[in-house]
Structures are given as structure tokens and as C-alpha cells.
Design an enzyme around this catalytic site. Structure first.
Site, mmCIF file in Angstrom:
data_model
loop_
_atom_site.group_PDB
_atom_site.id
_atom_site.type_symbol
_atom_site.label_atom_id
_atom_site.label_comp_id
_atom_site.label_asym_id
_atom_site.label_seq_id
_atom_site.Cartn_x
_atom_site.Cartn_y
_atom_site.Cartn_z
ATOM 1 C CG ASN A 148 -9.205 14.172 -10.013
ATOM 2 O OD1 ASN A 148 -8.829 15.295 -9.658
ATOM 3 N ND2 ASN A 148 -10.067 13.447 -9.303
ATOM 4 N N GLY A 173 -9.612 5.383 -5.755
ATOM 5 C CA GLY A 173 -8.379 4.628 -5.930
ATOM 6 C C GLY A 173 -7.246 5.094 -5.035
ATOM 7 C CB VAL A 174 -3.600 5.231 -5.627
ATOM 8 C CG1 VAL A 174 -3.398 6.189 -6.767
ATOM 9 C CG2 VAL A 174 -2.382 5.192 -4.741
ATOM 10 C CG ASP A 175 -6.517 11.410 -5.881
ATOM 11 O OD1 ASP A 175 -5.779 11.938 -5.034
ATOM 12 O OD2 ASP A 175 -7.203 12.057 -6.705
ATOM 13 N N GLY A 224 -5.850 2.139 -13.138
ATOM 14 C CA GLY A 224 -7.056 1.790 -12.371
ATOM 15 C C GLY A 224 -8.280 2.271 -13.108
ATOM 16 C CB VAL A 225 -10.723 4.938 -12.200
ATOM 17 C CG1 VAL A 225 -11.973 5.567 -12.784
ATOM 18 C CG2 VAL A 225 -11.010 4.418 -10.810
ATOM 19 C CB SER A 255 -3.161 5.779 -16.503
ATOM 20 O OG SER A 255 -3.194 7.172 -16.634
ATOM 21 C CG ASP A 280 -1.745 1.157 1.405
ATOM 22 O OD1 ASP A 280 -1.567 2.121 0.633
ATOM 23 O OD2 ASP A 280 -2.601 1.158 2.311
ATOM 24 C CB ILE A 281 1.595 3.847 -2.552
ATOM 25 C CG1 ILE A 281 2.885 4.518 -3.007
ATOM 26 C CG2 ILE A 281 0.438 4.818 -2.508
ATOM 27 C CD1 ILE A 281 2.865 4.935 -4.476
#
Ligand code: ADP
Length: 353
Positions: free
Chosen positions: A23, A31-33, A118-119, A116, A9-10
């Protein structure tokens, strides 16, 4: 310094900077964001609000607030629209710009998610290839430890064809090994029967005079051996010492017309580790490091085995790691990052470091 592919997990990483697949608004998302904003706390959002967004392919940097790293680099990846709308160039730009920012902020280590993938829908294998290509080009000129974080390995695949080829290679050679092992065992059993019958012959090879009389087997054999050893001093024996791993490595670098830095970078090995090997003729590298150098030098299978032997290792057909290495050498594919992707897929240790 090298690239490391890790599964983590980053938000938990303690490196200088982590990269966020953000975004255009930079105001958080899924997601990661979402994970990064949740872990960093409100301070991150407040700082992001001041940045007034970010264009696709570009990057901006902020503090990390409650995260264990020092900075967050926010970059906006392209949305995948079939691959013919400049997606690759934009994704490359994300990695390049983020690395450049990390460099400006004197980061020694930085971790990327697969931007990029993921979603935004970029195929994971292609997204990983872009990441590895841009990062490795950057590392040829710069010193940094770069992690590529693969979060959901189950969803990620190296090319189906490569995966199938490696799997087939492993399966074939496992069969071969089992068959060999069976014959070896049988041969061993036969040998021990022959040995029992011929122990006298064994003994004669150790004594000065040919022996004609029957001697007591086994027990006598072990007593007779020191006689032989005594004929050579330990010093004499050590004088016969072969070329060491370090010596062979340096010789091969010269023979291939490479510079030291070309070699350790291609091997995905840290400069400090390389100096240790260079300065200590008897340095014992780990198996993964020894193989990384064999790959960087593009040694054939025999030379690779020779080099490994000097470090006290072998390639066997009894484990997947060795078979995957063998597969790549036999296929003439010496791209260490592709090898590491395959090793990662098969849950094996990675080369280099
Ligand atoms: P994008 O919109 O750029 O596609 P996503 O956040 O949807 O970004 O996904 C990017 C990648 O990050 C995906 O491969 C996803 O699996 C991965 N990811 C999601 N959460 C984490 C996390 N906590 N740590 C590392 N990677 C993550």
C-alpha cells in the site's frame, strides 16, 4: 524467456525478486503484503520506513532479509472503483515499473502476485490479463523468467464464457470418444473373428510366391516374418527416415516468414531450449514444447498433428489436455497465454518452457 503461471505461496519462491502488492505507506498490511513482511522479518520494515512511501502505479526495491529471494519489489496497485478511473493503466504501470526495476538489478527471475486482485478488488480474470499482457510485451525485448503466482485458485476464474465453451467442448468430445471406443471395440471383436477365419490370406502377403496351401496360423506367421524383413537392410530402412521435428519446425518458421526469436518467444519457450532443438536435428521435445511451437506457428489441426507425430506424440480425445488444445486450434485462438490460463484452470500442464 517465458512466463510461468504457478500456484504457490510467493514467500517460498527462490527467485531473484518477488513483487509485493503493497500500500502507499509501504509499512505492511494484509494479504500478500502481510505474508511477505512476516516471512522477511523486521529488517524489511525498517528498510521500508526509509523509503517514505510509494505512489500508486510505481515501484521501489529493498533487500529480502529472511526470504529465500534476493530482493523484494514493492508496488502499489490501484483500488478497483468500477474500472473507469484509470485502474487498468495504473495496474499496467505497476507491472512495467516492477519489471524495469528487476532489470536494473539484473534479476534473471521475478515472481508477481496478482496485484490489486485481493483487498483492492480488481476482478481476478482482468487482473491476470493485464499481468500477462504487460509481462509478455516486456519479454519480447528482455530475457527474464517471470512467474505469475496465483494463490487462491478457487477464487480465480477465466472468463465464464471461455470456461463454459471449453467445458462443453470437452464434454462433447468425451461422449464422442466413448461412442467411438464402443464401435472400435465392436469392430475389433468382429475383426478378430474374421482374422481367425482368414489367417491364410494374412500369410500370403509376406511370402514371395502366392500360397495356395493351408498353412499353420499364428505360430507360423511369426516365423515367416523375418523372411520379409531380411529383404531390406536396416540401413535401407533408415534411409527412408522422414523429416524430423526440428527440421519441420525450422521449415515452418521460414514458411511463415518469422524469425527464430519471434517464434520461440511466441511459443513461451526458453532461448536455450530453442538452440538445443535448432542444433540437434533429432532432438525429442516434450509434448508441451512441441505443441507450444505448433501454436506459435499457428498451425491448423492437421499440421499440428503432423508436427506432434514427428516428436512421437498424438492428440487424442481421451484426455482433457489434448481436447483443450484442440478447442483453441479449432477456434483459431493461438494466444499461448490464454491457452495456458485455460490449461491452468483445468489442472493441466502448461505449454512452453
Ligand atoms: P491488493 O491489496 O493489491 O489487492 P492482496 O494482498 O489483498 O493485495 O491480494 C493480491 C493477491 O495476492 C490476491 O490474489 C491474493 O490472493 C494473493 N495472495 C495473498 N497471499 C499470497 C501469498 N502468500 N502468495 C501469493 N499470492 C498471495
Amino acid at each position: 524467456m517465458p512466463i510461468q503461471i504457478i500456484r504457490e505461496d510467493i514467500t517460498k519462491l527462490r527467485c531473484d525478486a518477488i513483487v509485493n502488492a503493497a500500500n502507499n505507506s509501504l509499512l505492511g498490511g494484509g494479504g500478500v503484503d502481510g505474508a511477505i513482511h512476516r516471512a522477511a522479518g523486521k529488517g524489511l520494515l525498517l528498510e521500508c520506513m526509509k523509503l517514505k512511501g510509494c505512489k500508486t502505479g510505481q515501484a521501489k526495491i529493498t533487500g529480502a532479509y529472511k526470504l529465500p529471494c534476493k530482493y523484494v519489489i514493492h508496488t502499489v496497485g490501484p483500488v478497483w472503483r468500477g474500472g473507469t478511473n484509470g485502474e487498468k493503466e495504473l495496474l499496467e504501470s505497476c507491472y512495467r515499473e516492477s519489471l524495469q526495476l528487476a532489470k536494473e538489478y539484473e534479476c534473471e527471475s521475478v515472481a508477481f502476485p496478482l496485484i490489486s486482485s485481493g483487498v483492492y478488488g480488481y476482478p481476478k480474470d482482468q487482473a491476470l490479463r493485464v499481468a500477462i499482457d504487460v509481462i509478455s510485451a516486456f519479454l519480447l525485448e528482455n530475457d527474464m523468467l517471470v512467474y505469475v503466482v496465483i494463490f487462491d485458485k478457487a477464487a480465480y476464474k477465466i472468463s465464464e464464457k471461455l470456461f463454459a465453451d471449453i467445458k462443453e467442448y470437452i464434454d462433447d468430445h468425451y461422449v464422442e470418444t466413448h461412442t467411438d471406443a464402443h464401435f472400435e471395440r465392436m469392430r475389433g471383436e468382429q475383426c478378430s473373428q474374421i482374422l481367425e477365419a482368414e489367417e491364410v490370406c494374412f500369410e500370403t502377403t509376406f511370402l514371395d510366391e502366392p500360397v495356395t496351401q493351408q498353412v499353420e496360423p499364428v505360430k507360423e506367421l511369426s516365423l515367416a516374418m523375418p523372411k520379409q524383413v531380411a529383404k531390406f537392410s536396416l540401413e535401407d530402412k533408415l534411409g527412408e527416415i522422414d523429416e524430423s521435428f526440428s527440421e519441420m519446425l525450422l521449415r515452418k518458421i521460414d514458411e511463415k516468414g518469422m524469425t527464430d526469436s519471434e517464434c520461440y518467444k511466441k511459443a513461451n519457450v526458453d532461448r536455450k531450449l530453442f538452440s538445443k532443438i535448432r542444433n540437434n536435428v533429432h532432438y525429442s521435445p516434450s509434448k508441451t514444447t512441441a505443441i507450444a511451437f505448433a501454436i506459435a506457428l499457428e498451425l491448423n489441426l492437421e499440421e499440428t498433428k503432423d508436427m506432434l507425430m514427428k516428436a512421437g506424440f498424438a492428440l487424442s480425445h481421451s484426455n482433457k489436455f489434448d481436447l483443450i488444445i484442440e478447442y483453441f486450434i479449432q477456434s483459431g485462438n493461438y494466444n499461448i497465454f490464454e491457452i495456458n490460463e485455460a490449461l491452468f484452470m483445468f489442472d493441466q500442464s502448461l505449454l512452453g518452457m
